[in-house]
Design a protein around this motif. Structure first.
Motif, PDB file in Angstrom:
ATOM      1  N   ALA A 250       0.876  -1.180   0.000  1.00 37.17           N
ATOM      2  CA  ALA A 250       0.000   0.000   0.000  1.00 37.17           C
ATOM      3  C   ALA A 250       0.908   1.224   0.000  1.00 37.17           C
ATOM      4  O   ALA A 250       1.965   1.208   0.642  1.00 37.17           O
ATOM      5  CB  ALA A 250      -0.887   0.014   1.227  1.00 37.17           C
ATOM      6  N   PRO A 251       0.565   2.268  -0.753  1.00 35.38           N
ATOM      7  CA  PRO A 251       1.432   3.445  -0.785  1.00 35.38           C
ATOM      8  C   PRO A 251       1.487   4.111   0.590  1.00 35.38           C
ATOM      9  O   PRO A 251       0.506   4.055   1.332  1.00 35.38           O
ATOM     10  CB  PRO A 251       0.751   4.377  -1.799  1.00 35.38           C
ATOM     11  N   PRO A 252       2.616   4.721   0.918  1.00 35.30           N
ATOM     12  CA  PRO A 252       2.731   5.393   2.221  1.00 35.30           C
ATOM     13  C   PRO A 252       1.939   6.691   2.244  1.00 35.30           C
ATOM     14  O   PRO A 252       1.517   7.181   1.204  1.00 35.30           O
ATOM     15  CB  PRO A 252       4.235   5.682   2.317  1.00 35.30           C
ATOM     16  N   ARG A 253       1.790   7.240   3.428  1.00 33.02           N
ATOM     17  CA  ARG A 253       1.088   8.522   3.561  1.00 33.02           C
ATOM     18  C   ARG A 253       2.092   9.662   3.588  1.00 33.02           C
ATOM     19  O   ARG A 253       3.226   9.508   4.032  1.00 33.02           O
ATOM     20  CB  ARG A 253       0.254   8.516   4.836  1.00 33.02           C
ATOM     21  N   ILE A 254       1.636  10.807   3.147  1.00 28.92           N
ATOM     22  CA  ILE A 254       2.512  11.991   3.100  1.00 28.92           C
ATOM     23  C   ILE A 254       3.045  12.325   4.502  1.00 28.92           C
ATOM     24  O   ILE A 254       4.182  12.762   4.668  1.00 28.92           O
ATOM     25  CB  ILE A 254       1.752  13.183   2.453  1.00 28.92           C
ATOM     26  N   LEU A 255       2.223  12.049   5.502  1.00 24.05           N
ATOM     27  CA  LEU A 255       2.630  12.307   6.885  1.00 24.05           C
ATOM     28  C   LEU A 255       3.860  11.474   7.263  1.00 24.05           C
ATOM     29  O   LEU A 255       4.740  11.940   7.987  1.00 24.05           O
ATOM     30  CB  LEU A 255       1.447  11.943   7.801  1.00 24.05           C
TER      31      LEU A 255
END
Ligand code: SF4
Ligand SMILES: [Zn+2]
Length: 317
Positions: A250-255
């Motif tokens: 799953a792609p990471p979050r910007i945070l």
């Protein structure tokens, strides 16, 4: 991390998920841009990046989508210098130049060696030239090119992750020790290097993605790397999309990118940048996206920790 599932990743598995390549012209780079980058002296200076059109990389890394803008065959001698000359005319004022070629600059099938003298002449007015290479292609050829060019040479190397098993599954055909040896070879010959580090490669949760990106930063700087760029992993190359469907990516979050950038800057071991290309894809909130992008860009440029963004979307992941 629990045992890593094995979906049977191989060259064939990776290649079978691909769609068609984009149409490219060997006489033109497939992209080029100018951006500000903080230099080793602390100045913020214009840096041009030319994304050269050339033959596809011989490695088939699981997360790589750079093959999309490559040719199947080696481009003719003279094509790469022609692309550089054309792009530099579009990008006046750069002091530093990244020659990124969707593979390894020192792969003779990608950039013919006979082009080196012409390339050297085209970049002679610059202060720095940065090329990318697979760590296993670091050898005397780098010295040959370094001796030919006037600007300082820096080599960008993909470390990706120091998680041994995930690195193996990325099909990079490299270990952390190979990476260390390449950085040391370059350092021994006074060539500086930068590392690409992945944020949340497949088989990792969000928390593990942050943890291993931070360990990879620790390792990279210990090897003698001067600068690290943290790249959030994205789908879109076929293989990664299949892993997403299997629940293995799953792609990471910007945070998380903000967190890892903060960690890297606090190390004060060298420059640390977050790759902000297409960063909107990693946001779940339109309210704070622009502020977060600006914060990342500011931290890239200042190498200081900017005020955190307060937004209702933040919850413990
Ligand atoms: S070595 Fe680099 S360019 Fe080649 S497949 Fe791996 S990530 Fe892509
Ligand atoms: Zn928000």
């Amino acid at each position: 991390m629990s045992k890593i599932p094995d979906p049977g990743i191989s060259d064939r598995w990776i290649l079978s998920g691909r769609e068609k390549k984009n149409a490219v012209d060997p006489r033109r780079p497939y992209a080029w841009n100018m951006e500000k980058e903080r230099t080793t002296t602390g100045k913020i200076e214009e840096t041009a990046t030319i994304f050269l059109t050339n033959r596809e990389c011989t490695f088939h890394c699981l997360m790589c989508d750079l093959w999309k803008n490559t040719t199947d065959e080696t481009v003719p001698a003279g094509a790469i210098p022609g692309q550089i000359e054309w792009a530099l005319n579009q990008l006046p004022g750069a002091k530093h130049l990244k020659l990124y070629n969707s593979g390894s600059f020192f792969d003779g099938k990608a950039v013919p060696e006979e082009d080196y003298p012409q390339i050297a002449s085209l970049v002679s007015h610059l202060e720095t030239v940065i090329v990318e290479s697979h760590p296993r292609l670091i050898n005397e050829k780098c010295l040959y090119f370094r001796d030919m060019i006037k600007p300082e040479l820096q080599v960008a190397l993909g470390l990706e992750t120091v998680h041994r098993e995930v690195l193996r599954k990325l099909n990079k055909r490299m270990t952390a020790e190979d990476f260390l040896n390449s950085v040391q070879f370059l350092s021994d010959h006074d060539i500086s290097s930068r590392a690409f580090i992945l944020l949340r490669p497949p088989f990792m949760s969000e928390t593990e993605g942050i943890y291993w990106a931070e360990r990879s930063l620790d390792f990279a700087f210990k090897t003698g790397i001067e600068c690290c760029t943290v790249i959030p992993v994205r789908p879109g190359n076929g293989a990664m999309d299949r892993l997403m469907e299997l629940g293995l990516f799953a792609p990471p979050r910007i945070l998380s990118l903000e967190k890892v950038l903060e960690y890297g800057i606090k190390l004060k071991a060298g420059r640390v940048f977050a790759d902000v290309w297409d960063i909107g894809k990693f946001s779940i909130c339109n309210e704070c996206l622009e502020k977060r992008i600006n914060r990342l860009i500011e931290m890239n440029l200042t190498q200081e920790i900017s005020e955190p963004i307060v937004c209702g979307c933040v919850r413990v992941s």
